[in-house]
Design a protein around this motif. Structure first.
Motif, PDB file in Angstrom:
ATOM      1  N   UNK A  73     -14.331  17.083   9.452  1.00 10.00           N
ATOM      2  CA  UNK A  73     -14.090  15.906  10.288  1.00 10.00           C
ATOM      3  C   UNK A  73     -13.711  14.695   9.432  1.00 10.00           C
ATOM      4  N   UNK A  74     -14.362  14.521   8.290  1.00  5.95           N
ATOM      5  CA  UNK A  74     -14.057  13.408   7.402  1.00  5.95           C
ATOM      6  C   UNK A  74     -12.638  13.504   6.843  1.00  5.95           C
ATOM      7  N   UNK A  75     -12.234  14.701   6.442  1.00  8.62           N
ATOM      8  CA  UNK A  75     -10.871  14.872   5.931  1.00  8.62           C
ATOM      9  C   UNK A  75      -9.831  14.655   7.023  1.00  8.62           C
ATOM     10  N   UNK A  76     -10.154  15.092   8.253  1.00  8.17           N
ATOM     11  CA  UNK A  76      -9.215  14.865   9.355  1.00  8.17           C
ATOM     12  C   UNK A  76      -9.083  13.375   9.677  1.00  8.17           C
ATOM     13  N   UNK A  77     -10.204  12.644   9.658  1.00  6.14           N
ATOM     14  CA  UNK A  77     -10.143  11.197   9.898  1.00  6.14           C
ATOM     15  C   UNK A  77      -9.361  10.482   8.803  1.00  6.14           C
ATOM     16  N   UNK A  78      -9.535  10.932   7.561  1.00  4.00           N
ATOM     17  CA  UNK A  78      -8.782  10.321   6.462  1.00  4.00           C
ATOM     18  C   UNK A  78      -7.289  10.557   6.638  1.00  4.00           C
ATOM     19  N   UNK A  79      -6.901  11.772   7.057  1.00  2.00           N
ATOM     20  CA  UNK A  79      -5.474  12.047   7.303  1.00  2.00           C
ATOM     21  C   UNK A  79      -4.945  11.204   8.452  1.00  2.00           C
ATOM     22  N   UNK A  80      -5.770  11.034   9.501  1.00  2.00           N
ATOM     23  CA  UNK A  80      -5.327  10.215  10.634  1.00  2.00           C
ATOM     24  C   UNK A  80      -5.152   8.750  10.233  1.00  2.00           C
ATOM     25  N   UNK A  81      -6.105   8.215   9.443  1.00  2.00           N
ATOM     26  CA  UNK A  81      -5.973   6.828   8.996  1.00  2.00           C
ATOM     27  C   UNK A  81      -4.759   6.640   8.101  1.00  2.00           C
ATOM     28  N   UNK A  82      -4.523   7.606   7.222  1.00  2.00           N
ATOM     29  CA  UNK A  82      -3.348   7.496   6.353  1.00  2.00           C
ATOM     30  C   UNK A  82      -2.063   7.519   7.158  1.00  2.00           C
ATOM     31  N   UNK A  83      -2.012   8.391   8.188  1.00  2.00           N
ATOM     32  CA  UNK A  83      -0.812   8.439   9.020  1.00  2.00           C
ATOM     33  C   UNK A  83      -0.645   7.163   9.830  1.00  2.00           C
ATOM     34  N   UNK A  84      -1.783   6.625  10.345  1.00  2.00           N
ATOM     35  CA  UNK A  84      -1.701   5.381  11.117  1.00  2.00           C
ATOM     36  C   UNK A  84      -1.291   4.208  10.245  1.00  2.00           C
ATOM     37  N   UNK A  85      -1.861   4.122   9.025  1.00  2.00           N
ATOM     38  CA  UNK A  85      -1.510   3.037   8.112  1.00  2.00           C
ATOM     39  C   UNK A  85      -0.049   3.109   7.708  1.00  2.00           C
ATOM     40  N   UNK A  86       0.467   4.299   7.583  1.00  2.00           N
ATOM     41  CA  UNK A  86       1.878   4.449   7.208  1.00  2.00           C
ATOM     42  C   UNK A  86       2.794   3.974   8.322  1.00  2.00           C
ATOM     43  N   UNK A  87       2.352   4.120   9.597  1.00  2.00           N
ATOM     44  CA  UNK A  87       3.196   3.691  10.713  1.00  2.00           C
ATOM     45  C   UNK A  87       3.050   2.208  11.032  1.00  2.00           C
ATOM     46  N   UNK A  88       1.893   1.554  10.684  1.00  2.00           N
ATOM     47  CA  UNK A  88       1.663   0.155  11.018  1.00  2.00           C
ATOM     48  C   UNK A  88       2.491  -0.758  10.112  1.00  2.00           C
ATOM     49  N   UNK A  89       2.998  -1.865  10.662  1.00  2.00           N
ATOM     50  CA  UNK A  89       3.711  -2.827   9.805  1.00  2.00           C
ATOM     51  C   UNK A  89       2.750  -3.577   8.904  1.00  2.00           C
ATOM     52  N   UNK A  90       3.254  -4.086   7.820  1.00  2.00           N
ATOM     53  CA  UNK A  90       2.420  -4.801   6.861  1.00  2.00           C
ATOM     54  C   UNK A  90       2.203  -6.243   7.299  1.00  2.00           C
ATOM     55  N   UNK A  91       3.218  -6.891   7.852  1.00  2.00           N
ATOM     56  CA  UNK A  91       3.134  -8.282   8.304  1.00  2.00           C
ATOM     57  C   UNK A  91       3.674  -8.372   9.727  1.00  2.00           C
TER      58      UNK A  91
END
Length: 286
Positions: free
Chosen positions: A65-83
């Protein structure tokens, strides 16, 4: 020699014995109790094939579950704009790692809320209508355009005249306020003729600035007392006007009427000398 049924049973027993020996040689029996490498608890495991387990079932599930959440956060952070760009001030601001992407910055939130409320009111407001009525003052026909039935009942000139009449009637009903206002206006006109550079301010402004404390005797002033009470409040010039003082905020102070009348045209240094002289005379008499 064996019959057919006995030969089949004999061959079946031989195959079973061979299979048992094969699995015993190639797949030795593993221990049924293991120790978890994460939490240190013992757990059972009876399966023969595959790699031996390292962690218990709960630790393995938590790790997945922890590894899946880390993958989800990484994918979400990659899609979110920086500013993001504020819709009010137009400045670029950083975006947080989690949560909803804001529309405006924190300083512009009141203005954004005000514009949203105004847009909502405009959307719900009735369309502008033309309304004709008769002025209550002069009797002329007034044609005006408005929303939600908010229309004037008087023309601008009659409305200004009615407002002046109401103000004058309000002052007539309150003679103490009218007296103070007239005194202030008379003083301002007199000082403006004497010194054009004099400042315009009200007595209450100076009293509030000084905290209703007399600048001569350093005692509090009772704001409920009015003239002709000797301890009522008055405006005192630190440097009197007859001695060259100016009517400015830095040259006026709050004072008792009695203290102000005793001071008259004297300066603060002269008042201190007078106090010391009076104390010396009182001591000599005693």
């Amino acid at each position: 020699m064996r019959c057919t049924s006995c030969a089949e049973s004999h061959n079946r027993e031989r195959r079973i014995q061979y299979a048992r020996q094969y699995y015993a040689d190639n797949y030795p029996r593993r221990p049924e109790v293991y120790t978890c490498g994460a939490c240190g608890l013992e757990f059972g495991w009876k399966a023969r094939g595959g790699n031996p387990p390292r962690n218990c079932l709960s630790c393995t599930t938590a790790n997945l579950r922890q590894r899946q959440n880390a993958r989800n956060r990484a994918a979400t952070t990659a899609r979110r704009p920086v500013v993001f760009t504020c819709v009010i001030c137009g400045e670029a601001r950083p975006v947080a790692r989690h949560g909803q992407i804001p529309v405006c910055c924190r300083d512009c939130r009141p203005e954004y809320a005000r514009r949203a409320e105004q847009a909502r009111r405009d959307a719900n407001a009735l369309p502008p209508t033309v309304w004709r009525t008769t002025c209550l003052g002069c009797g002329k026909t007034i044609e005006q355009i408005g929303r939600n039935g908010n229309f004037r009942k008087r023309c601008p000139s009659c409305a200004e005249r009615a407002w002046k009449q109401q103000s004058q009637q309000w002052l007539k009903d309150r003679p103490e306020i009218r007296r103070v206002k007239n005194r202030n206006n008379k003083r301002n006109r007199r000082l403006a003729r004497r010194d054009p550079a004099s400042e315009k301010f009200t007595d209450i402004e100076i009293y509030e600035r000084d905290g209703w404390v007399c600048g001569i005797c350093k005692q509090p002033v009772d704001r409920t007392l009015i003239f002709p009470n000797l301890w009522s409040v008055s405006l005192d010039h630190v440097i009197p006007l007859v001695r060259g003082g100016k009517h400015r905020r830095d040259n006026v102070q709050c004072a008792h009427w009695l203290c102000n009348s005793r001071k008259t045209y004297r300066l603060e240094s002269e008042m201190n000398q007078l106090r010391r002289r009076s104390k010396t005379i009182v001591t000599f008499v005693e």
